[in-house]
Design a protein around this motif. Structure first.
Motif, PDB file in Angstrom:
ATOM      1  N   LEU A   1     -50.915  -6.108  -9.435  1.00  0.00           N
ATOM      2  CA  LEU A   1     -50.110  -5.299  -8.510  1.00  0.00           C
ATOM      3  C   LEU A   1     -48.918  -6.082  -7.993  1.00  0.00           C
ATOM      4  CD1 LEU A   1     -52.710  -3.300  -6.466  1.00  0.00           C
ATOM      5  CD2 LEU A   1     -50.945  -2.455  -7.988  1.00  0.00           C
ATOM      6  N   ARG A   2     -49.171  -7.347  -7.662  1.00  0.00           N
ATOM      7  CA  ARG A   2     -48.045  -8.180  -7.217  1.00  0.00           C
ATOM      8  C   ARG A   2     -46.987  -8.254  -8.307  1.00  0.00           C
ATOM      9  NH1 ARG A   2     -51.902 -11.259  -4.034  1.00  0.00           N
ATOM     10  NH2 ARG A   2     -52.626 -12.333  -5.892  1.00  0.00           N
ATOM     11  N   THR A   3     -47.421  -8.492  -9.539  1.00  0.00           N
ATOM     12  CA  THR A   3     -46.484  -8.584 -10.655  1.00  0.00           C
ATOM     13  C   THR A   3     -45.676  -7.302 -10.791  1.00  0.00           C
ATOM     14  OG1 THR A   3     -48.090  -9.969 -11.782  1.00  0.00           O
ATOM     15  CG2 THR A   3     -46.314  -9.087 -13.126  1.00  0.00           C
ATOM     16  N   GLY A   4     -46.349  -6.156 -10.640  1.00  0.00           N
ATOM     17  CA  GLY A   4     -45.674  -4.880 -10.808  1.00  0.00           C
ATOM     18  C   GLY A   4     -44.685  -4.573  -9.705  1.00  0.00           C
ATOM     19  N   MET A   5     -44.935  -5.093  -8.507  1.00  0.00           N
ATOM     20  CA  MET A   5     -44.084  -4.724  -7.376  1.00  0.00           C
ATOM     21  C   MET A   5     -42.965  -5.720  -7.096  1.00  0.00           C
ATOM     22  SD  MET A   5     -46.360  -2.905  -4.522  1.00  0.00           S
ATOM     23  CE  MET A   5     -48.026  -2.436  -4.819  1.00  0.00           C
ATOM     24  N   ILE A   6     -43.052  -6.898  -7.697  1.00  0.00           N
ATOM     25  CA  ILE A   6     -42.048  -7.924  -7.380  1.00  0.00           C
ATOM     26  C   ILE A   6     -40.612  -7.495  -7.711  1.00  0.00           C
ATOM     27  CG2 ILE A   6     -41.224 -10.166  -8.226  1.00  0.00           C
ATOM     28  CD1 ILE A   6     -44.066 -11.199  -7.694  1.00  0.00           C
ATOM     29  N   PRO A   7     -40.346  -6.862  -8.872  1.00  0.00           N
ATOM     30  CA  PRO A   7     -38.955  -6.489  -9.162  1.00  0.00           C
ATOM     31  C   PRO A   7     -38.347  -5.591  -8.083  1.00  0.00           C
ATOM     32  CG  PRO A   7     -40.287  -6.242 -11.127  1.00  0.00           C
ATOM     33  CD  PRO A   7     -41.238  -6.554 -10.013  1.00  0.00           C
ATOM     34  N   ILE A   8     -39.128  -4.632  -7.595  1.00  0.00           N
ATOM     35  CA  ILE A   8     -38.546  -3.715  -6.617  1.00  0.00           C
ATOM     36  C   ILE A   8     -38.392  -4.406  -5.257  1.00  0.00           C
ATOM     37  CG2 ILE A   8     -40.755  -2.602  -6.003  1.00  0.00           C
ATOM     38  CD1 ILE A   8     -37.347  -0.915  -6.301  1.00  0.00           C
ATOM     39  N   LEU A   9     -39.333  -5.325  -4.930  1.00  0.00           N
ATOM     40  CA  LEU A   9     -39.179  -6.077  -3.684  1.00  0.00           C
ATOM     41  C   LEU A   9     -37.917  -6.931  -3.754  1.00  0.00           C
ATOM     42  CD1 LEU A   9     -42.805  -7.313  -2.921  1.00  0.00           C
ATOM     43  CD2 LEU A   9     -41.576  -5.358  -1.994  1.00  0.00           C
ATOM     44  N   ASN A  10     -37.705  -7.582  -4.894  1.00  0.00           N
ATOM     45  CA  ASN A  10     -36.496  -8.381  -5.073  1.00  0.00           C
ATOM     46  C   ASN A  10     -35.250  -7.523  -4.970  1.00  0.00           C
ATOM     47  OD1 ASN A  10     -37.968 -10.669  -5.424  1.00  0.00           O
ATOM     48  ND2 ASN A  10     -37.864 -10.641  -7.664  1.00  0.00           N
ATOM     49  N   ALA A  11     -35.308  -6.319  -5.569  1.00  0.00           N
ATOM     50  CA  ALA A  11     -34.139  -5.445  -5.542  1.00  0.00           C
ATOM     51  C   ALA A  11     -33.800  -5.055  -4.109  1.00  0.00           C
ATOM     52  CB  ALA A  11     -34.401  -4.201  -6.384  1.00  0.00           C
ATOM     53  N   MET A  12     -34.843  -4.775  -3.305  1.00  0.00           N
ATOM     54  CA  MET A  12     -34.589  -4.402  -1.910  1.00  0.00           C
ATOM     55  C   MET A  12     -33.984  -5.568  -1.145  1.00  0.00           C
ATOM     56  SD  MET A  12     -37.219  -1.800  -0.181  1.00  0.00           S
ATOM     57  CE  MET A  12     -38.781  -2.567  -0.465  1.00  0.00           C
ATOM     58  N   ALA A  13     -34.531  -6.777  -1.414  1.00  0.00           N
ATOM     59  CA  ALA A  13     -34.047  -7.947  -0.679  1.00  0.00           C
ATOM     60  C   ALA A  13     -32.618  -8.287  -1.054  1.00  0.00           C
ATOM     61  CB  ALA A  13     -34.963  -9.134  -0.955  1.00  0.00           C
ATOM     62  N   ALA A  14     -32.237  -8.043  -2.313  1.00  0.00           N
ATOM     63  CA  ALA A  14     -30.914  -8.442  -2.771  1.00  0.00           C
ATOM     64  C   ALA A  14     -29.867  -7.361  -2.539  1.00  0.00           C
ATOM     65  CB  ALA A  14     -30.967  -8.790  -4.251  1.00  0.00           C
ATOM     66  N   ALA A  15     -30.346  -6.119  -2.274  1.00  0.00           N
ATOM     67  CA  ALA A  15     -29.413  -4.995  -2.204  1.00  0.00           C
ATOM     68  C   ALA A  15     -28.316  -5.233  -1.190  1.00  0.00           C
ATOM     69  CB  ALA A  15     -30.174  -3.718  -1.862  1.00  0.00           C
ATOM     70  N   GLY A  16     -27.081  -5.069  -1.612  1.00  0.00           N
ATOM     71  CA  GLY A  16     -25.968  -5.124  -0.691  1.00  0.00           C
ATOM     72  C   GLY A  16     -25.386  -6.501  -0.509  1.00  0.00           C
ATOM     73  N   ILE A  17     -26.151  -7.546  -0.791  1.00  0.00           N
ATOM     74  CA  ILE A  17     -25.603  -8.887  -0.633  1.00  0.00           C
ATOM     75  C   ILE A  17     -25.256  -9.475  -1.993  1.00  0.00           C
ATOM     76  CG2 ILE A  17     -26.055 -11.214   0.201  1.00  0.00           C
ATOM     77  CD1 ILE A  17     -27.776 -10.065   2.336  1.00  0.00           C
ATOM     78  N   ILE A  18     -26.244  -9.421  -2.879  1.00  0.00           N
ATOM     79  CA  ILE A  18     -26.007  -9.985  -4.197  1.00  0.00           C
ATOM     80  C   ILE A  18     -25.521  -8.917  -5.149  1.00  0.00           C
ATOM     81  CG2 ILE A  18     -27.092 -11.290  -6.082  1.00  0.00           C
ATOM     82  CD1 ILE A  18     -29.143 -12.166  -3.850  1.00  0.00           C
TER      83      ILE A  18
END
Lengths: 268, 198
Positions: free
Chosen positions: A185-202
């Motif tokens: 589950l962690r593996t499956g959710m990491i891309p979207i968590l990263n996308a949320m964290a990076a949104a708007g800055i990177i």
């Protein structure tokens, strides 16, 4: 706000010449991907123009049955992709069904919920909203489910001796596979968590970019992007949880025995 | 306390096997590698699907949940597996007396699994399965990687458990000396059948 500047065939040809230039470079470097580059470029043109054509027709007709049909085709294709991205998918109809079902339930529920209670277009299934929303949901859920399932089945295969040892000691199947399910589950959710964290800055997310280009106010675009981010995070998360749960259950039989022969053998 | 009954066990090339272990009886099983001894133990522990009926006293394996059966009819595999970092995390209620019988002290629970030798892991795995207080034990070469001294200790402990607590033991071993020391009966697995050792 102004509407978007239209692109002519000439404009696209100029962009295409960049690709030709890259093709020349890869040929000169002997990368052996010039042909694939050409085919991929061609596919982009054909697929996107076809999509444009279909959507144009869809937006004009707005027939609910047609929207349903397109939505189901989208899920069906996403399901195939989920299976293709796994190293050891389940054999038989489970291989296709499990990921597709999880994606279907999660993305349809959340898209319909958002359309009916948040965005509220008139009618609620208005294709200008429903199809792009569902597309973005599916695109991300697909990645999440594929990663989750792949991690689950691959880890179960690699750690089969540990799982069986835990069963021998009298643990139930849920406990015996718990660590592996959690990790998947962690593996499956990491891309979207990263996308949320990076949104708007990177990165400026694709949908927001599109809205900005088409002349929406940046603030409206930002609000839509936030909505989408939350939707796809929830959708990906729920689909991942569902697929991991069904997948883990399917790895065991009614006597709580690990049945890895239910997974297909990787080719090559 | 209870009798282990195996009726018409068939799995892959093994069987049909019919076997009854009396309370406290130690039955040894030998045979060439690949003859199906481990397969048979795994089938009895209900880890792999097989045909046949297994019961411990009045309890049939099919009439109870699999974890209940496996806690009572426990399999000790030839190679133990560990999934937490320290030894102690794998134990619910460590038994000091058993620990001492296998020459461990309480501090062994703090050991890191990755630093234990193969022999230590084998004895710890035995300790781990015994803390579940099984009513029947299926042992797959329980002394396979132990030195002579520890081999004797393990044999003594298992014999004592079998006799004092009346636990039946089905014991796979390759050592004829060991079988002579511990076995009440001895079978050889040949062409998928159990043959009484002469």
């Amino acid at each position: 706000m102004n509407s978007v500047i239209p692109l002519s065939a000439m404009d696209l040809s100029i962009a295409a010449s960049l690709l030709v230039l890259l093709g020349g470079l890869t040929w000169w470097l002997r990368l052996g991907i010039s042909q694939r580059l050409f085919v991929a470029g061609l596919r982009t043109v054909v697929q996107l123009l076809l999509l444009g054509l279909v959507l144009k027709y869809l937006f004009e007709s707005s027939h609910p049955a047609l929207i349903m049909l397109i939505a189901f085709v989208m899920v069906a294709v996403a399901g195939r992709e989920v299976m293709a991205r796994q190293h050891r998918p389940f054999k038989g109809s489970w291989g296709y069904g499990l990921g597709t079902f999880s994606m279907f339930i999660s993305s349809f529920t959340i898209t319909i919920f958002s359309l009916a209670f948040i965005v509220s277009p008139e009618p609620w299934y208005l294709p200008q909203y429903s199809i792009p929303l569902l597309g973005m949901m599916l695109g991300n859920t697909m990645t999440g489910v594929a990663l989750t399932m792949d991690s689950l089945t691959t880890s179960a295969w690699q750690q089969r001796a540990v799982i069986e040892q835990r069963l021998m000691l009298g643990e139930d199947w849920r406990t015996a596979i718990r660590d592996i399910s959690r990790q998947s589950l962690r593996t499956g959710m990491i891309p979207i968590l990263n996308a949320m964290a990076a949104a708007g800055i990177i990165s400026i997310p694709g949908m927001m970019t599109g809205q900005l280009l088409s002349g929406s106010s940046p603030f409206e675009a930002a609000k839509y992007q936030i909505l989408i981010m939350f939707m796809i995070s929830a959708g990906t998360g729920f689909a991942a949880v569902m697929s991991s749960w069904f997948g883990a259950k399917r790895l065991f039989d009614d006597r709580q025995r690990l049945r890895l022969e239910r997974l297909s053998v990787p080719k090559g | 306390m209870a009798i282990l009954t195996i009726k018409n066990l068939i799995i892959a090339h093994v069987g049909p096997v019919n076997l009854e272990l009396k309370s406290g009886e130690i039955v040894c099983l030998s045979g060439a590698s690949g003859s199906g001894k481990s397969l048979m133990l795994r089938a009895i522990a209900d880890i792999i699907p097989a045909t046949g009926t297994f019961s411990l006293g009045e309890m049939k394996s099919s009439s109870v949940m699999a974890p209940v059966w496996r806690r009572q009819v426990s399999l000790l595999p030839a190679e133990s597996q560990w999934w937490f970092d320290t030894v102690g995390e794998h134990f619910n209620q460590p038994d000091l007396e058993l620990m001492h019988a296998l020459s461990f002290e309480k501090d062994c629970l703090e050991w890191e699994v990755s630093r234990c030798s193969t022999g230590e892991k084998q004895r710890l795995a035995l300790l781990r399965v015994l803390t579940n207080k099984p009513k029947c034990l299926l042992l797959d070469e329980p002394t396979g990687s132990l030195d002579p001294d520890n081999t004797l200790k393990v044999e003594a402990l298992l014999k004592r458990l079998a006799k004092q607590q009346q636990i039946p033991l089905l014991w796979v071993s390759h050592s004829h000396e060991q079988i002579k020391r511990v076995a009440d009966r001895h079978f050889v697995m040949r062409d998928g059948k159990l043959v009484t050792y002469e």
